[in-house]
Design a protein around this motif. Sequence first.
Motif, PDB file in Angstrom:
ATOM      1  N   LYS A   9       0.831  -1.203   0.000  1.00  0.00           N
ATOM      2  CA  LYS A   9       0.000   0.000   0.000  1.00  0.00           C
ATOM      3  C   LYS A   9       0.868   1.256   0.000  1.00  0.00           C
ATOM      4  O   LYS A   9       0.533   2.256  -0.648  1.00  0.00           O
ATOM      5  CB  LYS A   9      -0.931   0.013   1.221  1.00  0.00           C
ATOM      6  CG  LYS A   9      -2.079  -0.982   1.141  1.00  0.00           C
ATOM      7  CD  LYS A   9      -2.999  -0.824   2.355  1.00  0.00           C
ATOM      8  CE  LYS A   9      -4.202  -1.762   2.251  1.00  0.00           C
ATOM      9  NZ  LYS A   9      -5.121  -1.600   3.403  1.00  0.00           N
ATOM     10  N   GLN A  13       0.594   4.155  -2.755  1.00  0.00           N
ATOM     11  CA  GLN A  13       0.303   5.545  -2.398  1.00  0.00           C
ATOM     12  C   GLN A  13       1.467   6.473  -2.750  1.00  0.00           C
ATOM     13  O   GLN A  13       1.248   7.655  -3.048  1.00  0.00           O
ATOM     14  CB  GLN A  13      -0.004   5.654  -0.902  1.00  0.00           C
ATOM     15  CG  GLN A  13      -1.342   5.050  -0.488  1.00  0.00           C
ATOM     16  CD  GLN A  13      -2.514   5.628  -1.275  1.00  0.00           C
ATOM     17  OE1 GLN A  13      -3.280   4.887  -1.887  1.00  0.00           O
ATOM     18  NE2 GLN A  13      -2.650   6.944  -1.254  1.00  0.00           N
ATOM     19  N   SER A  17       0.872   9.772  -4.823  1.00  0.00           N
ATOM     20  CA  SER A  17       1.240  11.041  -4.186  1.00  0.00           C
ATOM     21  C   SER A  17       2.236  11.830  -5.021  1.00  0.00           C
ATOM     22  O   SER A  17       2.188  13.068  -5.069  1.00  0.00           O
ATOM     23  CB  SER A  17       1.818  10.770  -2.792  1.00  0.00           C
ATOM     24  OG  SER A  17       0.869  10.100  -1.977  1.00  0.00           O
ATOM     25  N   ILE A  70      -3.961  11.794   0.881  1.00  0.00           N
ATOM     26  CA  ILE A  70      -3.330  11.054  -0.212  1.00  0.00           C
ATOM     27  C   ILE A  70      -2.066  10.325   0.264  1.00  0.00           C
ATOM     28  O   ILE A  70      -1.584   9.404  -0.392  1.00  0.00           O
ATOM     29  CB  ILE A  70      -3.007  11.980  -1.401  1.00  0.00           C
ATOM     30  CG1 ILE A  70      -2.818  11.141  -2.672  1.00  0.00           C
ATOM     31  CG2 ILE A  70      -1.787  12.842  -1.106  1.00  0.00           C
ATOM     32  CD1 ILE A  70      -2.816  11.931  -3.944  1.00  0.00           C
TER      33      ILE A  70
END
Length: 276
Positions: A9, A13, A17, A70
């Motif tokens: 994850k 991300q 981002s 985010i």
Amino acid sequence: MSLETYWKKALHQTQLSINDESLYPLKTRIITSDLYQNNDFIIRKLDTSNFNKERIYGPKQNPFCPWDKILEIDKIDDDHQLILNKYPVQKGHILLITNNWKPQNGWLDINDWKAIQKVNKDTSGLWFFNSSPIAGASQPHRHFQLLRRAKDEISCPREKWFLEMKLDKDRDSKLKKNIIVSKFNFLENSISLYELYLELSMKLGLGDTISDVKPRYPYNLLITNKWIAIIKRSNDHIHGFSINGLGFAGYLLVTEKSDINYLKKFGPEKLLESFV
């Protein structure tokens, strides 16, 4: 075998981002061989040519309250949250923060250890904690940092030094007098981990939770799957270097303000002695 769900994850991300321009990876290059010949330190030079850190005017804001959505990785029980470090040197640099305000310079509690243990069961590596600005903390809101490591990868360049110090009864150097190391096993229950932290803190002279509202001295905490270390601190900026827990783990960051000649002449370990 861990699934490393949090790590997967974190990588996902990270890309989101970066695309959203909400993450600012720091560019560095390794210059160890120019300054130091052994392999127990990795020295990087920070490239500030394209550094575009956000400017915030007015009172300093708490980036963790609320955190940038985010950057969010996952919720950890009721009290903690995993997010990405906004300015990472290593890809997927993870922060474990408290959902609500808790001071960075206060005593860690049992819920902190439960959260660390839960994350490490899935994604493990080198954990570090900087208790205050003097110990290299950039934020007063409680946060722990995790650099993920593969199963057979050493946690940090100075892992051998810490493992050998655990058996070393000779505490003649200034560095060793201000560091305490113990074996560590994440498979123990969280209460035992918490009690070990309190025991080591007392032995190092940081005080105790009964008579001291907060630790008496700033400190760094390093945690791996094999050992735990606490470093009692006295300074943050010396010779143009700013050292947090990673410095003692063997990762040094050089900037344009750093006294390269001092580092080259005396070596990284002598530099670290100035900070304890």
